[in-house]
Write a protein that holds these residues in place. Structure first.
Motif, mmCIF file in Angstrom:
data_model
loop_
_atom_site.group_PDB
_atom_site.id
_atom_site.type_symbol
_atom_site.label_atom_id
_atom_site.label_comp_id
_atom_site.label_asym_id
_atom_site.label_seq_id
_atom_site.Cartn_x
_atom_site.Cartn_y
_atom_site.Cartn_z
ATOM 1 N N GLU A 116 0.869 -1.104 -0.026
ATOM 2 C CA GLU A 116 -0.126 0.041 0.121
ATOM 3 C C GLU A 116 0.992 1.235 0.019
ATOM 4 O O GLU A 116 0.262 2.417 0.329
ATOM 5 N N ASN A 117 2.124 1.040 -0.280
ATOM 6 C CA ASN A 117 3.215 2.074 -0.269
ATOM 7 C C ASN A 117 3.395 2.796 0.810
ATOM 8 O O ASN A 117 4.036 3.915 1.055
ATOM 9 N N ILE A 118 3.162 2.024 2.068
ATOM 10 C CA ILE A 118 3.371 2.920 3.472
ATOM 11 C C ILE A 118 4.717 2.081 3.812
ATOM 12 O O ILE A 118 4.970 1.006 4.186
ATOM 13 N N SER A 119 5.801 3.078 4.110
ATOM 14 C CA SER A 119 7.016 2.678 4.675
ATOM 15 C C SER A 119 7.503 3.151 5.915
ATOM 16 O O SER A 119 8.610 3.002 6.222
ATOM 17 N N GLY A 120 6.537 3.787 6.639
ATOM 18 C CA GLY A 120 6.620 4.006 8.107
ATOM 19 C C GLY A 120 5.635 4.826 8.777
ATOM 20 O O GLY A 120 4.701 5.179 7.982
ATOM 21 N N LEU A 121 5.601 5.002 9.999
ATOM 22 C CA LEU A 121 4.582 5.896 10.973
ATOM 23 C C LEU A 121 5.555 6.723 11.780
ATOM 24 O O LEU A 121 6.663 6.068 12.288
ATOM 25 N N ARG A 122 5.000 7.872 11.990
ATOM 26 C CA ARG A 122 5.674 8.558 12.907
ATOM 27 C C ARG A 122 4.794 9.652 13.484
ATOM 28 O O ARG A 122 3.882 10.197 12.705
ATOM 29 N N TRP A 123 4.976 10.129 14.674
ATOM 30 C CA TRP A 123 4.249 10.905 15.496
ATOM 31 C C TRP A 123 4.933 12.620 15.110
ATOM 32 O O TRP A 123 6.271 12.387 15.112
ATOM 33 N N TRP A 124 4.230 13.520 14.565
ATOM 34 C CA TRP A 124 4.840 14.800 14.218
ATOM 35 C C TRP A 124 4.087 15.754 15.188
ATOM 36 O O TRP A 124 2.761 15.735 15.351
ATOM 37 N N HIS A 125 4.756 16.834 15.492
ATOM 38 C CA HIS A 125 4.005 17.970 16.354
ATOM 39 C C HIS A 125 3.883 18.928 15.179
ATOM 40 O O HIS A 125 4.550 19.278 14.267
ATOM 41 N N PRO A 126 2.978 19.592 15.035
ATOM 42 C CA PRO A 126 2.359 20.780 14.207
ATOM 43 C C PRO A 126 3.659 21.787 13.883
ATOM 44 O O PRO A 126 3.856 21.854 12.851
ATOM 45 N N ARG A 127 4.368 21.864 14.755
ATOM 46 C CA ARG A 127 5.627 22.805 14.515
ATOM 47 C C ARG A 127 6.543 22.297 13.856
ATOM 48 O O ARG A 127 7.173 22.872 13.020
ATOM 49 N N GLU A 128 6.658 20.941 13.871
ATOM 50 C CA GLU A 128 7.795 20.283 13.005
ATOM 51 C C GLU A 128 7.319 20.221 11.722
ATOM 52 O O GLU A 128 8.028 20.270 10.749
ATOM 53 N N ILE A 129 6.015 20.002 11.386
ATOM 54 C CA ILE A 129 5.454 19.964 10.010
ATOM 55 C C ILE A 129 5.605 21.432 9.252
ATOM 56 O O ILE A 129 6.159 21.594 8.232
ATOM 57 N N ALA A 130 5.364 22.512 10.119
ATOM 58 C CA ALA A 130 5.247 23.793 9.786
ATOM 59 C C ALA A 130 6.737 23.940 9.576
ATOM 60 O O ALA A 130 6.960 24.708 8.378
ATOM 61 N N SER A 131 7.787 23.673 10.038
ATOM 62 C CA SER A 131 9.301 24.207 9.909
ATOM 63 C C SER A 131 9.999 23.114 8.899
ATOM 64 O O SER A 131 11.192 23.260 8.497
ATOM 65 N N TYR A 132 9.260 22.106 8.706
ATOM 66 C CA TYR A 132 10.089 21.008 7.720
ATOM 67 C C TYR A 132 10.470 21.648 6.414
ATOM 68 O O TYR A 132 10.085 22.289 5.606
ATOM 69 N N ASP A 133 11.949 21.264 6.298
ATOM 70 C CA ASP A 133 12.411 21.849 4.980
ATOM 71 C C ASP A 133 12.970 20.929 3.880
ATOM 72 O O ASP A 133 13.652 21.322 3.071
ATOM 73 N N GLY A 134 12.513 19.730 4.074
ATOM 74 C CA GLY A 134 12.996 18.443 3.304
ATOM 75 C C GLY A 134 12.188 18.540 1.969
ATOM 76 O O GLY A 134 11.467 19.320 1.557
ATOM 77 N N THR A 135 12.540 17.325 1.254
ATOM 78 C CA THR A 135 11.796 16.998 0.084
ATOM 79 C C THR A 135 10.573 16.329 0.571
ATOM 80 O O THR A 135 9.968 16.174 -0.892
ATOM 81 N N ASP A 136 10.301 15.821 1.178
ATOM 82 C CA ASP A 136 8.941 15.067 1.581
ATOM 83 C C ASP A 136 7.816 16.093 1.523
ATOM 84 O O ASP A 136 7.872 17.324 1.682
ATOM 85 N N LEU A 137 6.580 15.603 0.790
ATOM 86 C CA LEU A 137 5.416 16.380 1.019
ATOM 87 C C LEU A 137 4.572 16.059 2.211
ATOM 88 O O LEU A 137 4.557 14.948 2.927
ATOM 89 N N PHE A 138 3.528 16.781 2.477
ATOM 90 C CA PHE A 138 2.528 16.554 3.493
ATOM 91 C C PHE A 138 1.235 16.625 2.598
ATOM 92 O O PHE A 138 0.910 17.315 1.646
ATOM 93 N N SER A 139 0.484 15.920 2.996
ATOM 94 C CA SER A 139 -0.861 15.720 2.499
ATOM 95 C C SER A 139 -2.197 15.768 3.584
ATOM 96 O O SER A 139 -1.996 15.061 4.567
ATOM 97 N N PRO A 140 -2.691 16.919 3.535
ATOM 98 C CA PRO A 140 -3.147 17.946 2.592
ATOM 99 C C PRO A 140 -1.745 19.244 2.582
ATOM 100 O O PRO A 140 -1.096 18.795 3.661
ATOM 101 N N ARG A 141 -1.527 19.556 1.556
ATOM 102 C CA ARG A 141 -0.288 20.356 1.535
ATOM 103 C C ARG A 141 0.142 21.498 2.563
ATOM 104 O O ARG A 141 1.097 21.619 3.128
ATOM 105 N N ASP A 142 -0.924 22.110 3.241
ATOM 106 C CA ASP A 142 -1.039 22.999 3.941
ATOM 107 C C ASP A 142 -1.434 22.313 5.488
ATOM 108 O O ASP A 142 -2.149 23.012 6.320
ATOM 109 N N LEU A 143 -0.790 21.116 5.962
ATOM 110 C CA LEU A 143 -1.230 20.292 6.950
ATOM 111 C C LEU A 143 -1.244 21.146 8.167
ATOM 112 O O LEU A 143 -2.012 21.409 9.004
ATOM 113 N N ALA A 144 -0.023 21.668 8.353
ATOM 114 C CA ALA A 144 0.287 22.416 9.594
ATOM 115 C C ALA A 144 -0.661 23.567 9.866
ATOM 116 O O ALA A 144 -1.138 23.798 11.033
#
Length: 164
Positions: A116-144
């Motif tokens: 199902e293309n799932i390669s991991g699970l992780r707990w994220w804090h909204p601040r971590e999502i908002a400040s993330y600057d890597g190449t991974d995407l979030f869905s929805p894009r404006d999740l934070a």
């Protein structure tokens, strides 16, 4: 006007007491190397209600039982051929599930999750999502932004409509 074939899915915004959200890491085969962090969930099977599908998906993917009916908080429609294999896009209905922190481990094996293309699970804090600057995407894009509003204001009286 041609008929648009959309996959109807349910997703869970699983929030722990410390406001962290549980996300699945989806390694998308096309385009190669695309990684998207999204809430657990999946397609509604024929004859299945949205809440029954949500309960099934959460047991399979993260091992969480949902005994009550969680509030429906977000609605998303993405019409984009190729977004969901075999469909012209998706309809995602998001439900808010509050829970104590737990170690996610669903009924599916690692191989079944990988299918199902799932390669991991992780707990994220909204601040971590908002400040993330890597190449991974979030869905929805404006999740934070949506997540922060949900945490601050609580469940809306009617689902909020999201973009991509």
């Amino acid at each position: 006007m041609p008929t648009v074939n959309l996959r109807h899915s349910v997703r869970a915004i699983i929030l722990a007491e410390d406001e962290r959200i549980l996300l699945c890491r989806f390694a998308i085969p096309e385009p190669a190397g695309t990684v998207v962090w999204a809430t657990p969930g999946g397609g509604i099977e024929p004859g299945e209600t949205p809440l029954a599908a949500l309960r099934r998906e959460l047991q399979e993917e993260v091992g969480l039982a949902v005994p009550t009916d969680p509030p429906h908080v977000w609605h998303q429609e993405v019409v984009a051929p190729g977004h969901a294999k075999g469909y012209d896009g998706v309809i995602n209905d998001y439900f808010l599930v509050r829970t104590p922190p737990f170690e996610p481990r669903g009924a599916l094996s690692d191989d079944q999750l990988a299918a199902e293309n799932i390669s991991g699970l992780r707990w994220w804090h909204p601040r971590e999502i908002a400040s993330y600057d890597g190449t991974d995407l979030f869905s929805p894009r404006d999740l934070a932004t949506f997540l922060t509003a949900l945490i601050t204001a609580g469940a809306p009286s009617a689902p909020i409509h999201l973009g991509l």
